[in-house]
Write an enzyme that holds these catalytic residues in place. Structure first.
Site, PDB file in Angstrom:
ATOM      1  N   TYR A 256       9.737   5.391   5.664  1.00 15.54           N
ATOM      2  CA  TYR A 256       8.451   5.032   5.066  1.00 15.54           C
ATOM      3  C   TYR A 256       7.428   6.057   5.516  1.00 15.54           C
ATOM      4  O   TYR A 256       7.404   6.470   6.684  1.00 15.54           O
ATOM      5  CB  TYR A 256       8.003   3.639   5.515  1.00 15.54           C
ATOM      6  CG  TYR A 256       6.589   3.299   5.096  1.00 15.54           C
ATOM      7  CD1 TYR A 256       6.334   2.719   3.856  1.00 15.54           C
ATOM      8  CD2 TYR A 256       5.504   3.588   5.914  1.00 15.54           C
ATOM      9  CE1 TYR A 256       5.044   2.428   3.444  1.00 15.54           C
ATOM     10  CE2 TYR A 256       4.203   3.301   5.520  1.00 15.54           C
ATOM     11  CZ  TYR A 256       3.976   2.725   4.282  1.00 15.54           C
ATOM     12  OH  TYR A 256       2.696   2.448   3.876  1.00 15.54           O
TER      13      TYR A 256
ATOM     14  N   GLU B 264       1.328   6.768  -0.823  1.00 16.68           N
ATOM     15  CA  GLU B 264       2.413   6.081  -0.121  1.00 16.68           C
ATOM     16  C   GLU B 264       3.759   6.462  -0.726  1.00 16.68           C
ATOM     17  O   GLU B 264       3.949   6.399  -1.943  1.00 16.68           O
ATOM     18  CB  GLU B 264       2.223   4.567  -0.214  1.00 16.68           C
ATOM     19  CG  GLU B 264       3.322   3.777   0.495  1.00 16.68           C
ATOM     20  CD  GLU B 264       3.175   2.277   0.301  1.00 16.68           C
ATOM     21  OE1 GLU B 264       2.757   1.597   1.247  1.00 16.68           O
ATOM     22  OE2 GLU B 264       3.464   1.786  -0.821  1.00 16.68           O
TER      23      GLU B 264
END
Length: 424
Positions: free
Chosen positions: A146, A234
């Site tokens: 992530y 993101e």
């Protein structure tokens, strides 16, 4: 500052992202990243089942992918866990053949996708992204990470947040094992330093070619974040393939509305069908509007006064139905537009107009209220107008003598009592 100010200040900063940051679809964001040499999972956006079939064939030929991933394109996360209303179909699914891809695309396109972020009403899907399969066979195991970049308002620095635990359950990782979330801060006046990019790759446990590729990826991604004036960028998952490539499999990006004058190409990508209709309409009138879930509509001039007004409504027994800032140039047209937007909310039991007459004269606002009331007509809920500042006494007289069902106040305590009576 009391608890309500803190509550609504936080709510305003979070909710206003919808208004002040323009969200992009995954396929749009990936095309922008490619301009900065950020490797992405390749794919083709499709609006019909036929286009999806053609995309599968093109991807199969160009990349040799046996499978293809079909992804619903909406402005919300959790698509892989979400489902299409009335069908046993997730928002993200793998097609193992041309027929598979057609079936999945047919189930998703035109359907309503419900995820944790959309709420029970869900969102209509008008496009899917047919993407290459990146889980191809190899000697080295694949890994999902992530990584995101955003502004940390507390430190006034950009922050790169990353974790070895990427994928659909990143929210659980942040909640249950926060020690697995790393942060790297970068001063906005400077650049991401080489040692910082290497630190990210090292903390992700990478080595060899994957380490080098990750350093390049993070550096290029940060450059994209800065140069595109992103509010948030993101990548989840950030993917290490079996041959040590580092690629963005998914991407969420939003861009600061105030910077769109520098990015006409990005402004053209705006999808208003994904935005709240009332917020879109408010934007056309240059009104700063954020919809909330309460029963008292608010119309104010200034963000600080808006938060104080919401405090007052809460303390009076009501709940704010919106944040609406008409700015310092309120007139009959903006007041009328604000009225019409607030009145579209069936939950609203009363409207409170709270104006401080500094730049704008209170009597002009009062006349605007009267004109708007007459123009709209048939307003059957209480309207409370609190005007303070330049010509406040003249304004109160105008409203009191207008013959309309509009209640005026000068003191905040008076307005609070009227709100309490309206929602009781």
């Amino acid at each position: 500052m009391n608890i309500f100010s803190r509550q609504y200040r936080s709510l305003f900063f979070i909710s206003s992202q919808k208004f002040f940051d323009m969200n992009l679809h995954e396929y749009q964001a990936k095309e922008l990243l490619k301009k900065y040499n950020v490797p992405v999972q390749e794919g083709i956006a499709c609006g019909t089942v036929k286009e999806a079939e053609e995309a599968y064939r093109q991807i199969h030929t160009q990349y040799g992918s046996k499978f293809a991933v079909v992804k619903a394109q909406i402005h919300a996360g959790g698509r892989g866990k979400g489902s299409i209303v009335g069908k046993e179909q997730r928002g993200v699914a793998v097609g193992k053949s041309s027929e598979d891809v057609q079936t999945i695309a047919g189930n998703i396109l035109g359907g309503t996708l419900v995820t944790l972020q959309t709420g029970p009403e869900g969102k209509l899907v008008s496009k899917v992204l047919v993407a290459q399969d990146v889980y191809y066979e190899g000697q080295s195991p694949v890994k999902e990470f992530y990584l995101s970049i955003l502004l940390d308002r507390t430190s006034c620095k950009n922050v790169i947040m990353y974790s070895t635990e990427g994928g659909m359950n990143i929210e659980d990782v942040a909640h249950n094992t926060p020690e697995k979330i790393f942060k790297e801060y970068v001063h906005p006046s400077g650049k991401l330093q080489g040692f910082q990019a290497r630190k990210v790759a090292f903390n992700l446990g990478l080595s060899g070619e994957a380490f080098k590729n990750c350093v390049k990826f993070v550096t290029n991604l940060y450059n994209a974040y800065v140069e595109l004036d992103c509010g948030m960028l993101e990548i989840n998952p950030l993917f290490k393939t079996s041959d040590d490539k580092i690629i963005a499999v998914d991407c969420k990006m939003n861009v600061d509305d105030n910077a769109l004058m520098r990015h006409a190409d990005i402004a053209a990508l705006r999808d208003v069908t994904e935005e709240d209709p009332t917020e879109v309409e408010a934007g056309k009138h240059n009104l700063n509007f954020v919809k909330l879930d309460g029963n008292v509509g608010c119309m104010v001039n200034g963000a600080g006064l808006a938060m104080a007004t919401m405090d007052m409504i809460k303390l009076s027994g009501g709940d704010p139905a919106n944040f609406l800032d008409v700015g310092g140039s309120a007139n009959a047209q903006t007041v009328e537009a604000g009225f019409r937007i607030i009145l579209k909310d069936p939950k609203v039991k009363a409207i409170l107009i709270n104006i401080f007459g500094g730049i704008v004269r209170c009597d002009r606002v009062a006349q605007g209220v009267i004109d708007a009331y007459k123009s709209i007509g048939n307003i059957d809920i209480p309207i409370i107008v609190r005007l303070q500042g330049t010509n406040a006494d003249v304004a109160k007289k105008l409203i009191d003598e207008s013959g309309l069902k509009v209640q005026s106040a000068i003191l905040l305590s008076e307005a609070a009592a009227l709100v309490n009576k309206a929602v009781a």
